[in-house]
Design a protein around this motif. Structure first.
Motif, mmCIF file in Angstrom:
data_model
loop_
_atom_site.group_PDB
_atom_site.id
_atom_site.type_symbol
_atom_site.label_atom_id
_atom_site.label_comp_id
_atom_site.label_asym_id
_atom_site.label_seq_id
_atom_site.Cartn_x
_atom_site.Cartn_y
_atom_site.Cartn_z
ATOM 1 N N ARG B 323 0.824 -1.198 0.000
ATOM 2 C CA ARG B 323 0.000 0.000 0.000
ATOM 3 C C ARG B 323 0.872 1.268 0.000
ATOM 4 O O ARG B 323 0.630 2.216 -0.730
ATOM 5 N N ALA B 324 1.898 1.273 0.835
ATOM 6 C CA ALA B 324 2.757 2.454 0.930
ATOM 7 C C ALA B 324 3.533 2.665 -0.369
ATOM 8 O O ALA B 324 3.780 3.805 -0.769
ATOM 9 N N ASP B 329 4.244 6.607 -0.440
ATOM 10 C CA ASP B 329 4.668 7.039 0.887
ATOM 11 C C ASP B 329 5.966 6.356 1.278
ATOM 12 O O ASP B 329 6.676 6.819 2.161
ATOM 13 N N LEU B 330 6.251 5.227 0.644
ATOM 14 C CA LEU B 330 7.481 4.488 0.930
ATOM 15 C C LEU B 330 8.439 4.711 -0.237
ATOM 16 O O LEU B 330 8.191 4.273 -1.352
#
Lengths: 432, 432
Positions: B323-324, B329-330
């Motif tokens: 998901r990240a 976001d990652l």
């Protein structure tokens, strides 16, 4: 960059979009972030605040002086202020509310009176309305005369004298029509309203399903109270998906990469605990057949394969079912057809992999009866997985539980218990 | 309803939104659907066709006469026509293209020249542009004079003489400004362009990240070729999520409830086969310790618990990581911090559940050393699960493989193998 050079920092960050600055703030380490905020407080505006994720936002807000904060918040539309406020603690909320103009404060307070995750929290109060009997020219003159229009608006909503919405006109139609055309002759037929208490998940569904750009929000008496725009709906859709995905994996649905280690561990421990209980249940089944395993250790070697295949088949069916329930493709209308279909899919894949595994086991251990037992056990487990994978989410939905949240443990319990029981039970009956 | 009463049918279905009629067509059984299409061919318009999902759409298109089909398609914007065409076979495509006006046909053919799942396929050709030096009055007069404006548009795009986009003005700003205001004085600062070859997933990300409503699409020479609107981006976002979710569960990402049993079984068999191989690999680990299990059957009873807990912890970490990565976001910026955090979370939960399981096993079997062995094995498996859950998706992403698609099998292999090996290995060393 963080060599104390505030000027350089300003010139680097200022041209960036608020969403990118927020991303940057989220990704740097806490120490660097504190340093950056100390050097560059005036850079933080309302847009950046609303882009930040909750945990980091609290940190940032605490670091800002009341004046900077008040200035930052004053420029936002009410829906964004509400979004920031609802995650804050009461004392901080009051401080922020105090910084707003009176009219905005009242609007924000009214929005906060609606339940969390409802349309009322999502909407903005700033609406462009016109009486039903105006023509295009009147509407344009009105819009030119009003000082504060919302940041984003795409429709003019037509209302009757009691503020009940009657229809809406796209700005494109207003612009392309002559001044003497009546507004109610160019309304869109896609017009619909949302009640302010409706859950935001339904709002996202309606926007996606009917391809809306904005939607009027009404109170219980059908009077216009605000408008929700598609960017907010898209945001909710994104969050709902994230929640479903995290919930299905047994992760706290508010989890984010900026959680601390303890928060993250806690958010996952709950479902690990549930899983521990179901795993122990499956072990109890095995221990009932301890004597059988003792006589043929090949059973211990093969039994995880049966359980693993069943668990995967169950997860496949469950994911399809949870997704179909979320998109409302699976309804009571077609439930029976879908259940039969899943059972058939389970039976087919059960037969294919049962046969394959029987051949492998027969070749591996050279015991024909063991091959038959694992083959039959695989077929049974696959059918149980299909049935569990579809019936459990549907059952949970019927009882008002989010199927994404609770299906996982139930489905794996079913497949583990059925898998171990079928394999070991058949083995003890046929082999010993 | 389907008692041959075409009139009644018409009066019932006609007031419904196209999306709802499409849903209805999807949910009724194939026989009823054929009957309905026979009775009510003139009801099927272009909007309904674009709402239908692929499998059903082909069925419906085949049942329609060429005239009805041509009429249905002619009313759509080019992006919707492209959407319908790209799923069709070549012969059907030609038939449909033939039904279009010349200008539309050229536009559609140009769009089809862009790669699948690119911005070029997503955009509509119908754009409202104005020269940079126009004022508000000129723009309004122009829009009133043009006969065919797009169904939906929210911005006027400013272009230079070579059709390079320079900025855009929201219709709201046009309407609220005086006629003599220059367009380039009221442009939005959120303006950005997308290159037509960019993948649609990036388009969805840009819309969601920057809260865009529409975005200009340019060709390799930076010339305006079309515009993408947020409803298309929202659709892509929704599809991407669905794909991720289905892929993570090992279901064919094009799966839908209207697939036949054989299609559905085939779409899932691939990943079941991969899972079979990894399950056998885990079994090989167990069989290496067959002698140990033979001497203490309690090991066979407890070993699935270790593997199951590890598998779940791994799935949790993996889901957060996938998901990240999808939301960006990652990144390489914070990867190291996130990896350490996950390892720490794994260690904490490993210790908690290792201790808990040690107490349970000690009480259950009354062998203190067995309790120690399962406790230590749980801690090791949780740490391996955390490491695998984050490093495998990141590694796959680096090699250009969709982490949602391929992470699952790798992660469960790691947790199963480490789980069985740690538990049985420690047991054979410490207990026998």
């Amino acid at each position: 960059v963080d060599a104390q050079d505030a000027q350089r920092l300003d010139s680097l960050l200022d041209p960036l979009h608020a969403a990118d600055i927020a991303d940057l703030l989220e990704q740097i380490s806490p120490t660097v972030r504190r340093e950056l905020l100390r050097l560059w407080p005036e850079g933080i505006d309302g847009d950046i605040l609303s882009e930040l994720e909750e945990g980091i936002r609290e940190e940032v807000i605490e670091s800002l002086s009341p004046d900077v904060l008040a200035e930052a918040v004053r420029t936002l539309d009410t829906d964004d202020v509400v979004d920031i406020l609802e995650d804050m603690e009461a004392a901080d909320q009051d401080r922020l509310l105090g910084a707003l103009d009176k009219a905005d404060r009242v609007a924000v307070e009214q929005a906060l009176a609606y339940p969390e995750y409802s349309a009322g929290r999502l909407m903005q109060r700033e609406v462009v309305v016109a009486p039903e009997d105006w023509n295009v020219g009147q509407a344009i003159d009105y819009m030119r005369s009003v000082e504060t229009l919302p940041d984003q608006f795409y429709h003019v909503i037509l209302v009757d004298p009691r503020m009940k919405p009657r229809g809406y006109v796209t700005l494109g139609r207003v612009l392309s029509s002559r001044r003497d055309v009546l507004l109610h002759d160019i309304v869109e037929d896609s017009f619909r309203t949302i009640e302010a208490h409706e859950p935001e998940a339904d709002v996202a569904y309606i926007f996606n399903h009917y391809h809306l750009i904005s939607c009027a929000v009404v109170d219980a008496h059908d009077r216009l109270v605000g408008v929700i725009t598609i960017d907010d709906a898209m945001n909710v859709l994104d969050e709902e998906h994230e929640e479903d995905m995290l919930r299905m994996a047994g992760v706290d649905d508010e989890a984010s990469l900026s959680d601390t280690v303890i928060e993250a561990a806690k958010g996952r421990a709950v479902w690990l605990f549930v899983n521990l209980l179901t795993a122990i249940l499956a072990s109890l089944v095995i221990s009932a057949f301890a004597e059988t395993i003792n006589q043929m250790v090949a059973l211990a070697v093969l039994m995880p394969i049966v359980a693993s295949m069943g668990g995967n088949a169950g997860t496949q069916t469950m994911t399809v079912a949870v997704r179909a329930l979320a998109t409302r493709d699976l309804t009571s209308q077609n439930a029976l057809r879908v259940i039969w279909r899943e059972a058939a899919v389970g039976a087919i894949n059960g037969c294919i992999f049962g046969l394959l595994m029987a051949l492998i086991a027969g070749w591996w251990f050279g015991i024909p009866m063991l091959a038959v037992v694992i083959g039959v056990a695989m077929v049974l487990t696959h059918i149980a997985a299909a049935a569990g994978g579809i019936l459990i989410p549907m059952g949970l939905q019927r009882f008002g539980v989010d199927p994404a949240l609770a299906s996982g443990p139930f489905v794996t319990t079913v497949t583990d218990v059925v898998g171990f029981f079928a394999f070991l039970g058949l083995a003890s009956w046929a082999l010993l």
